[in-house]
Every structure is written in C-alpha cells, then in structure tokens.
Motif scaffolding. Structure first.
Motif, PDB file in Angstrom:
ATOM      1  N   ILE A  63       0.865  -1.191   0.000  1.00 51.02           N
ATOM      2  CA  ILE A  63       0.000   0.000   0.000  1.00 51.02           C
ATOM      3  C   ILE A  63       0.904   1.244   0.000  1.00 51.02           C
ATOM      4  O   ILE A  63       1.886   1.297   0.746  1.00 51.02           O
ATOM      5  N   GLY A  64       0.578   2.222  -0.823  1.00 48.35           N
ATOM      6  CA  GLY A  64       1.424   3.421  -0.938  1.00 48.35           C
ATOM      7  C   GLY A  64       2.705   3.070  -1.676  1.00 48.35           C
ATOM      8  O   GLY A  64       3.796   3.467  -1.283  1.00 48.35           O
ATOM      9  N   ALA A  65       2.557   2.328  -2.794  1.00 49.10           N
ATOM     10  CA  ALA A  65       3.718   1.726  -3.467  1.00 49.10           C
ATOM     11  C   ALA A  65       4.313   2.607  -4.560  1.00 49.10           C
ATOM     12  O   ALA A  65       5.051   2.108  -5.406  1.00 49.10           O
ATOM     13  N   LEU A  85      -0.344  -0.601  -4.680  1.00 52.45           N
ATOM     14  CA  LEU A  85      -1.524   0.269  -4.767  1.00 52.45           C
ATOM     15  C   LEU A  85      -1.103   1.689  -4.388  1.00 52.45           C
ATOM     16  O   LEU A  85      -0.383   1.878  -3.400  1.00 52.45           O
ATOM     17  N   ASP A  86      -1.546   2.650  -5.175  1.00 50.60           N
ATOM     18  CA  ASP A  86      -1.263   4.050  -4.854  1.00 50.60           C
ATOM     19  C   ASP A  86      -2.256   4.922  -5.614  1.00 50.60           C
ATOM     20  O   ASP A  86      -2.734   4.530  -6.683  1.00 50.60           O
ATOM     21  N   TYR A  87      -2.559   6.107  -5.060  1.00 50.04           N
ATOM     22  CA  TYR A  87      -3.476   6.995  -5.787  1.00 50.04           C
ATOM     23  C   TYR A  87      -2.741   8.012  -6.646  1.00 50.04           C
ATOM     24  O   TYR A  87      -3.385   8.805  -7.337  1.00 50.04           O
ATOM     25  N   ALA A 111      -5.571   3.543  -7.155  1.00 50.76           N
ATOM     26  CA  ALA A 111      -6.830   3.701  -6.414  1.00 50.76           C
ATOM     27  C   ALA A 111      -6.570   4.364  -5.074  1.00 50.76           C
ATOM     28  O   ALA A 111      -5.442   4.359  -4.564  1.00 50.76           O
ATOM     29  N   ASP A 112      -7.639   4.918  -4.516  1.00 50.70           N
ATOM     30  CA  ASP A 112      -7.616   5.431  -3.151  1.00 50.70           C
ATOM     31  C   ASP A 112      -7.742   4.233  -2.211  1.00 50.70           C
ATOM     32  O   ASP A 112      -8.665   3.427  -2.356  1.00 50.70           O
ATOM     33  N   LEU A 113      -6.845   4.128  -1.266  1.00 49.66           N
ATOM     34  CA  LEU A 113      -6.868   2.950  -0.383  1.00 49.66           C
ATOM     35  C   LEU A 113      -8.141   2.884   0.453  1.00 49.66           C
ATOM     36  O   LEU A 113      -8.512   1.820   0.945  1.00 49.66           O
ATOM     37  N   PHE A 114      -8.822   4.030   0.619  1.00 46.46           N
ATOM     38  CA  PHE A 114     -10.070   4.026   1.390  1.00 46.46           C
ATOM     39  C   PHE A 114     -11.280   3.706   0.506  1.00 46.46           C
ATOM     40  O   PHE A 114     -12.385   3.563   1.013  1.00 46.46           O
TER      41      PHE A 114
END
Ligand code: SAM
Length: 277
Positions: A63-65, A85-87, A111-114
């Motif tokens: 996450i936040g990659a 995953l990262d926005y 994508a947004d993780l939320f």
C-alpha cells in the motif's frame, strides 16, 4: 473518509514524485555500508514470513507503493506475486518502471486505499506499507482500511518513521512542512491501532538503532543560507548513523523510542489461510 484525514494529500505526492529520481530495486545482499538498513529489513521480512508460513507464490500487496524499490525485492528474494496500490498516477507509473528495470513482473492498482476496487479486498496473503499509516489523523481507520486487503489468516507489516524520537525532533527543525504531514505515533499506539482494527499483533517494536537517512529537506527553499546549514546538519547526522552501523554491524545496539528511525508492526488477520501456494 474526508480529505481532512489525509495530512499530505494526492497533489502533495504527485508533486513530490515528479521531482525525484526513480530508485533502484532493493538488493539486501549488495555490498557497502549504505545498504546496511536494507539487509536488516530483509532479516525482519525473512522472520515474519517464516512465522506466517508465507511461501513462494503467495500474493503480496504494498500500500502506498509509488516508485517502490521494495516490490522487485519481494518478487526476487521471496518469490512472491507482487502488486502495488497508490493513488498517485506518476507514482504508479514509476513503480511499474522500477519493476521493468529490475526484470520483475507485477501489477499496480491506481486507487484510493479508502475506496479500493472490490476485487482487491481480502485477496492478499501479505500486505505491507512503508511510511503511509502516519499520514492520516485517524490511525485506527487507516489500519482498518489496510487490513481489508488481507486474506483470512494473512499477515500485515506496517512500517512508520519514529516521529516521537530524535527523528521527529530533528525533522521538525529541518522542515516544519514535512514534519506537519506526519502524525507522531509510538510503538504502543501503533500496536493498539492494529488491535482496535481487529488484528492480532504478533510483534510491534522500534526498528534499528539509528538511521538519520530518513530525514529530508522537502519544502526548504534551495540554495538559501538556511538550506545550506540544514544540508550540513543532514550530512553530519547521516555520517553519525553510518558510524553506528560500522561499529555495530550485527545490530546489537538496542532499538528504542529515542534514537530508532522506525516502528514496525507485524500483525495477523483472523481466520485460516488457504495455502494453495
Ligand atoms: C511516504 S510514501 C510511501 C513511500 C514510497 N513508496 C517510497 O518508495 O518512498 C506514501 C505513499 O502513499 C500514497 N497514498 C497516500 N494516501 C493514499 C491513499 N488514500 N490512497 C492511495 N495511496 C495513498 C502516496 O501517494 C505516497 O506515494
């Protein structure tokens, strides 16, 4: 989840990644003192994956990659199937480029993780994040959001900078704007956030004795007298950390609340893991 929860914000990260060079993939066996922290991280991952029976072929999500130097490492060293995953658009493109250069195949979810795509939920045997959880005011909410990606019985590793210790105090003086996008979280608070999010904490502790290399001068106007002085402080602090690694190559100096650069939490999600790999 409102934007006021996100202390940095997408535009901050897009601008940040637009200005930085693309890193090389982590090689924990590379010679040279500058690679010492990576070799210690490698030891932590080997231990956590063995405890959780994570085998080659298992699925990992970072996450936040954005521009991750770690995704190729997990593919090459552990044989994992890797996804990030990262926005941040540019951050996702850079992560794919790091993998391409390392000769590793992997996916990125932009994508947004939320608010992720439903097919990403409950799918990953391992979920890792490096310096993401502390950017949200609601720590429990962030950890809960991370945990939604973990498959039953899977493992989650959350690494944050130790902003309650010397790193935080120095970062505040070097660049107040960088300090302000972080929520200082200590070991106990990180562990309890994982428990409140419904995870079982396997281990949660400070990591490494020293690494001032995590400090940065983002937001300080370049080539000003203040910038020059701060650059000097940064260089000196970096040398201090390197001296400690040289004197203590096997990492016997105890990680602690005051001098440690990171906090790492290893947690398990409830349920039995399907081990088809
Ligand atoms: C400190 S960076 C992580 C470190 C980065 N992977 C590196 O190699 O330096 C935090 C990352 O989290 C991402 N991020 C923050 N909030 C997010 C959100 N709500 N959804 C997806 N990604 C997010 C940012 O775009 C940024 O790339």
């Amino acid at each position: 989840m409102t934007d006021s929860n996100d202390r940095a914000g997408k535009s901050y990260w897009d601008a940040n990644w637009g200005q930085t060079d693309i890193p090389s993939a982590v090689d924990p066996h590379a010679p040279g003192l500058q690679h010492w922290p990576s070799s210690r991280f490698h030891g932590e991952f080997v231990r956590a994956f063995a405890q959780a029976s994570i085998r080659p072929g298992a699925r990992l999500l970072e996450i936040g990659a954005a521009r991750s130097a770690w995704l190729p490492y997990f593919a090459r060293e552990h044989g994992l199937s890797v996804t990030g995953l990262d926005y941040s658009d540019i951050g996702c493109a850079q992560a794919l480029e790091v993998m391409r250069r390392a000769g590793v195949s992997g996916d990125m979810i932009k994508a947004d993780l939320f608010d992720p795509p439903a097919n990403a939920l409950g799918r990953f045997d391992v979920v890792v994040s490096f310096g993401v959880a502390e950017h949200f005011k609601d720590t429990v909410g962030a950890i809960r959001a991370f945990s939604r990606f973990v498959a039953p019985g899977g493992v989650m590793l959350t690494l944050i900078p130790n902003m309650v210790g010397a790193i935080g105090a120095l970062q505040k003086r070097l660049s107040r704007s960088v300090y302000d996008i972080h929520v200082p979280i200590d070991r106990e608070t990180l562990a309890s956030a994982h428990r409140e999010a419904g995870l079982e904490v396997v281990a949660c502790d400070y990591l490494l004795f020293s690494n001032f290399g995590v400090l940065n001068l983002n937001g300080v106007p370049e080539r000003t007298p203040a910038w020059l002085v701060k650059k000097g402080v940064l260089a000196l602090a970096g040398r201090l950390s390197m001296a400690s690694w040289r004197l203590d190559p096997s990492g016997r100096l105890p990680p602690n609340r005051l001098t440690s650069p990171y906090v790492l939490c290893v947690a398990r999600s409830a349920g039995e893991r399907e081990t088809d790999h």
